[in-house]
Design an enzyme around this catalytic site. Structure first.
Site, PDB file in Angstrom:
ATOM      1  N   ASP A 330       0.632  -0.720   0.156  1.00  0.00           N
ATOM      2  CA  ASP A 330       0.177  -0.004   0.256  1.00  0.00           C
ATOM      3  C   ASP A 330       0.936   1.211   0.026  1.00  0.00           C
ATOM      4  O   ASP A 330       2.426   0.712   0.042  1.00  0.00           O
ATOM      5  CB  ASP A 330      -1.181   0.221   1.525  1.00  0.00           C
ATOM      6  CG  ASP A 330      -2.030   1.181   0.700  1.00  0.00           C
ATOM      7  OD1 ASP A 330      -1.783   1.343  -0.447  1.00  0.00           O
ATOM      8  OD2 ASP A 330      -3.234   0.844   1.707  1.00  0.00           O
TER       9      ASP A 330
HETATM   10  C1  BGC Z   1      -5.105   2.874   0.105  1.00  0.00           C
HETATM   11  C2  BGC Z   1      -5.228   1.991  -1.405  1.00  0.00           C
HETATM   12  C3  BGC Z   1      -5.750   3.032  -2.688  1.00  0.00           C
HETATM   13  C4  BGC Z   1      -4.056   3.477  -1.875  1.00  0.00           C
HETATM   14  C5  BGC Z   1      -4.064   3.987  -4.066  1.00  0.00           C
HETATM   15  C6  BGC Z   1      -4.000   4.112  -0.063  1.00  0.00           C
HETATM   16  O1  BGC Z   1      -3.907   5.218   0.481  1.00  0.00           O
HETATM   17  O2  BGC Z   1      -5.479   2.580   1.621  1.00  0.00           O
HETATM   18  O3  BGC Z   1      -6.797   1.513  -1.116  1.00  0.00           O
HETATM   19  O4  BGC Z   1      -5.593   1.732  -4.156  1.00  0.00           O
HETATM   20  O5  BGC Z   1      -3.784   4.638  -1.725  1.00  0.00           O
HETATM   21  O6  BGC Z   1      -4.592   4.840  -3.662  1.00  0.00           O
END
Ligand code: BGC
Length: 791
Positions: A330
């Site tokens: 993530d």
């Molecule tokens: C979130 C994810 C997301 C990623 C990309 C993160 O902050 O937890 O779910 O896919 O950002 O935007």
């Protein structure tokens, strides 16, 4: 195809003892029955020792197609890797962000320069043909090896045409509709140059304080698994090389939804049996469905952050489940191993996460910065880097990017695909199927289209932006149809529709300046429709709440309006279960519409005026108040289950144990009567099949759709078992007065669970079976399993 429909066998034999013609619909779930029904697939469906209860033959077929062996690809990638320098390999593991939605610290790197230098394998937050083409050109034409970039984006519930938020879609319990939503999203996103979506989120969530509950499919692992699979099918199709399919991501691995106190990113701690029986099944289902990528979670799990968790990423995912795609972290989650107190510094974080089994790093750039030294120091093996590079290159290859890096860059296709009328129609259809009728006293709904005056009141009644919910992707904010517009479009031209914002949803608002106007309009009206709830930005990432009441001074206005004694309809918009006990007691009709997306206003009006008879069912429990949280239907019985007046039994002094609205609940404008359950036998052995059936009759005045739900309770187990577990459901359409017999086939595989030693099996003994229209309102019967079986 909808998984549920795959298993239908329609028998035509009429049941003469009923007044209306009956149709017997056999519905079964799980791999074992399919093996019985279809000898050709028997080998696939045979439960392997590590196979989970929610695996089934059809998903294995999806997995096999997407991951079909490809010796040509293997040879191509082996050759390519042999030509790559270590720097170029590390570049493939590096993902940077463009200028789209940023959900974390922004990297200072000039990404165009970095791409040109071969230091980037993937970009997120970029879309449109023009933009992606410009970046792709840098990678393909300016770097030594010309390896194409992979473009990822959070296409969560629609790309341009926005569908209801994921929790809302889950309330449709309509796997075909959910698959269709993902299909439309993939078509639009791929037309704008996107190869990969960071969806579906398959985290089981039982705490409405956690804002990301809006992004998942709710509290149940069975429903969550089927929905996860439908979404993957929709995004990926069965051929990744088609230019209208995109890679899906199972996220956030794992147990992110169990954040303590519902505070986002917070610690999680879970027992092994709970991990395996509740939180991992939807992830396993995505692997079986051939998901292309996994994303790690931000949280720690039993003390080990998910992004550096070798047990999760390697032992379970890559080895036990044989996942063949790649794992992305993530957003800056590798860097976050340091504040977690798990890594001493950035370099240590890179070492821990690569060795744990992470393949690609989102935004943090620690792999790029430290892996070379770590290899020189012998702390990381280059072969581990090669394995990660291979997994990533394979996905680029399967998408067809080596053949044509610009295959997703077609201006004409982009112009054709975006906001297509059929996509908008699909969004409207999914939205109305997602709406749940929570209360309808005195048949307040449906409203007449010739009601002389309708007052539409509330901060959400005419708000376009809120209608999109938290992940609006590339959806234009000025596009959604509001509730007010939907109502105006639905009613007879003679109807007077008035509007006032009235109240505020801002948490601490004391501004009552709009109350007088709202009350004045309401006085003149025959019915009051309230567009109230949370703002679209109160749920989603980093949107935790310590109260789940309707925010701001909205209830205060409702109380004043109530005094007018007029019929009131509350159209709720929200991204989590809210505690609405006062509203339940005082408002005549309540419709849960979540955030219904681009076509929201039209879809809600379809329901309010009876053009669509509501059929949604809650995928998550609505508590009476926050003090009951966590509350979910598949809880344990305890040693002291509550009995009325039982002082020393498990209960509260100031509220009942029961929720306000249980899991699976949702009303219709018609009524359904369930017969008692008929079992074709009362005992099965390990290879037996039991058929349980009920007759459902539409006894009301409207044609309608009912979701018939099957639950099972294992009465005695080697570990304590939930009081009910959803094991199947079927949606049936019934004309008024019509009856249908609905049958479920049950095998030992449905009864299996992970035991204390983490073996997966069914235990001989007695079981209770329930069938009904929600998890609380059920008929029940008993049967037994004569012998134990371990899979
Ligand atoms: C979130 C994810 C997301 C990623 C990309 C993160 O902050 O937890 O779910 O896919 O950002 O935007």
């Amino acid at each position: 195809m909808n998984i549920a429909h795959r298993f239908f066998t329609v028998r035509t034999k009429p049941f003469t003892f009923l007044i209306k013609p009956l149709m017997l619909v056999i519905f079964s779930v799980g791999g074992v029955e399919l093996a019985l029904a279809n000898a050709k697939n028997a080998a696939v469906a045979q439960a392997a020792p590590d196979e989970h209860v929610y695996s089934d033959a059809s998903s294995n077929i999806m997995r096999r197609t997407i991951y079909a062996p490809d010796p040509k690809m293997d040879a191509f990638i082996t050759r390519l890797i042999s030509k790559m320098t270590l720097e170029e390999k590390l570049g493939q593991l590096n993902q940077l962000s463009g200028e789209g939605d940023i959900t974390g610290p922004q990297s200072k790197t000039d990404y165009l320069e970095a791409i040109k230098a071969g230091r980037v394998g993937s970009m997120l937050n970029v879309f449109t043909v023009k933009y992606t083409q410009k970046l792709q050109r840098q990678a393909v034409e300016e770097t030594r090896l010309g390896i194409p970039l992979l473009f990822g984006y959070d296409v969560i519930h629609g790309h341009r045409t926005i569908f209801p938020i994921s929790l809302g879609e889950a309330a449709s319990w309509d796997l075909q509709a959910i698959e269709k939503s993902a299909r439309v999203a993939a078509s639009e996103a791929s037309a704008e140059g996107i190869h990969w979506t960071f969806a579906p989120m398959v985290d089981i969530a039982r705490d409405p304080r956690w804002g990301r509950i809006s992004e998942g499919a709710g509290e149940d692992p069975y429903l969550g698994s089927l929905i996860a699979r439908a979404r993957i099918k929709g995004f990926q199709g069965d051929d990744l090389s088609k230019p209208n399919t995109i890679l899906a991501t199972a996220k956030h691995f794992a147990v992110y939804g169990l954040a303590q106190a519902g505070r986002d990113y917070h610690t999680t701690d879970v027992s092994d049996v709970e991990l395996w029986n509740t939180y991992l099944p939807p992830f396993k289902a995505t692997v079986d469905a051939g998901v292309a990528t996994f994303m790690t979670a931000f949280n720690d799990l039993n003390g080990v952050p998910a992004t550096g968790n070798r047990y999760l990423l390697t032992d379970v995912l890559k080895q036990q489940w044989a996942f063949k795609g790649f794992v992305v972290s993530d957003y800056t989650a590798v860097n976050e191993l340091v504040p977690h107190g798990f890594a001493a510094n950035d370099k240590h974080a890179a070492e821990l996460s690569l060795n744990a089994g992470l393949d690609m790093e989102m935004v943090g750039q620690l792999f790029l910065g430290h892996l070379k030294t770590l290899i020189q120091e012998g702390k990381v093996k280059e072969s581990q880097v090669d394995a990660a590079v291979r997994r990533i290159l394979e996905m680029k290859y399967r998408l067809g990017l080596f053949e044509d890096p610009y295959r997703y860059n077609n201006e004409k296709r982009q112009a054709r695909e975006i906001y297509k009328p059929e996509y908008l129609e699909a969004a409207r259809d999914v939205a109305r199927k997602s709406i749940v009728l929570l209360k309808n006293k005195n048949r307040t709904l449906p409203l007449s289209k010739t009601t002389p005056t309708i007052a539409v009141i509330g901060p959400l009644a005419d708000s376009r932006r809120d209608m999109l919910g938290s992940w609006h992707a590339a959806g234009n904010w000025d596009k959604p149809i509001t509730l007010l517009e939907g109502i105006k479009a639905a009613v007879d031209p003679s109807v007077k529709v008035t509007y006032a914002k009235g109240a505020s949803y801002d948490f601490f608002s004391k501004d009552e300046s709009g109350f007088a106007e709202a009350i004045a309009l309401a006085k003149e009206a025959d019915v009051i429709v309230l567009g109230m709830g949370e703002s679209g930005r109160m749920s989603g990432e980093a949107r935790s709440r310590t109260s789940i009441d309707i925010p701001g001074n909205q209830q205060k206005l409702m109380r004043k309006l109530k005094k007018l004694g007029k019929p009131m309809v509350l159209v709720l918009m929200n991204g989590r279960p809210l505690s609405i006990s006062w509203e339940d007691e005082n408002i005549d009709a309540i419709v849960e519409t979540w955030f219904a997306g681009t076509m929201g206003g039209n879809a809600i009006a379809d329901v309010l005026f009876g053009d669509y008879n509501p059929s949604g069912k809650l995928p998550v429990t609505f508590p009476r108040n926050l003090g009951q949280v966590p509350i979910y239907y598949n809880m344990k019985n305890t040693g002291r289950p509550h009995v009325p007046n039982g002082e020393y039994t498990s209960h509260y002094l100031d509220a009942p144990n029961t929720p306000l609205y249980p899991f699976g609940y949702g009303l219709s404008y018609t009524q359904f009567r369930y017969s008692d359950i008929e079992l074709d036998k009362t005992s099965i052995n390990a290879s037996g099949v039991l058929t349980a059936s009920v007759t459902v009759t539409n006894t009301g005045d409207y044609d309608g759709k009912e979701t018939v739900q099957l639950y099972i309770r294992d009465l005695v187990g080697s570990i304590t078992r939930p009081v009910k577990e959803l094991k199947g459901f079927q949606q049936i359409e019934l004309k008024k007065g019509e009856s249908k017999q609905v049958a479920f086939k049950i095998t030992a595989h449905h009864l299996a669970f992970y035991r204390q030693d983490l073996t997966f099996g069914a235990e001989a003994g007695d079981f209770q079976l329930f069938i009904g229209g929600d998890s609380a309102n059920v008929k029940s019967a008993h049967f037994s399993l004569g012998e134990s079986i371990q899979y």
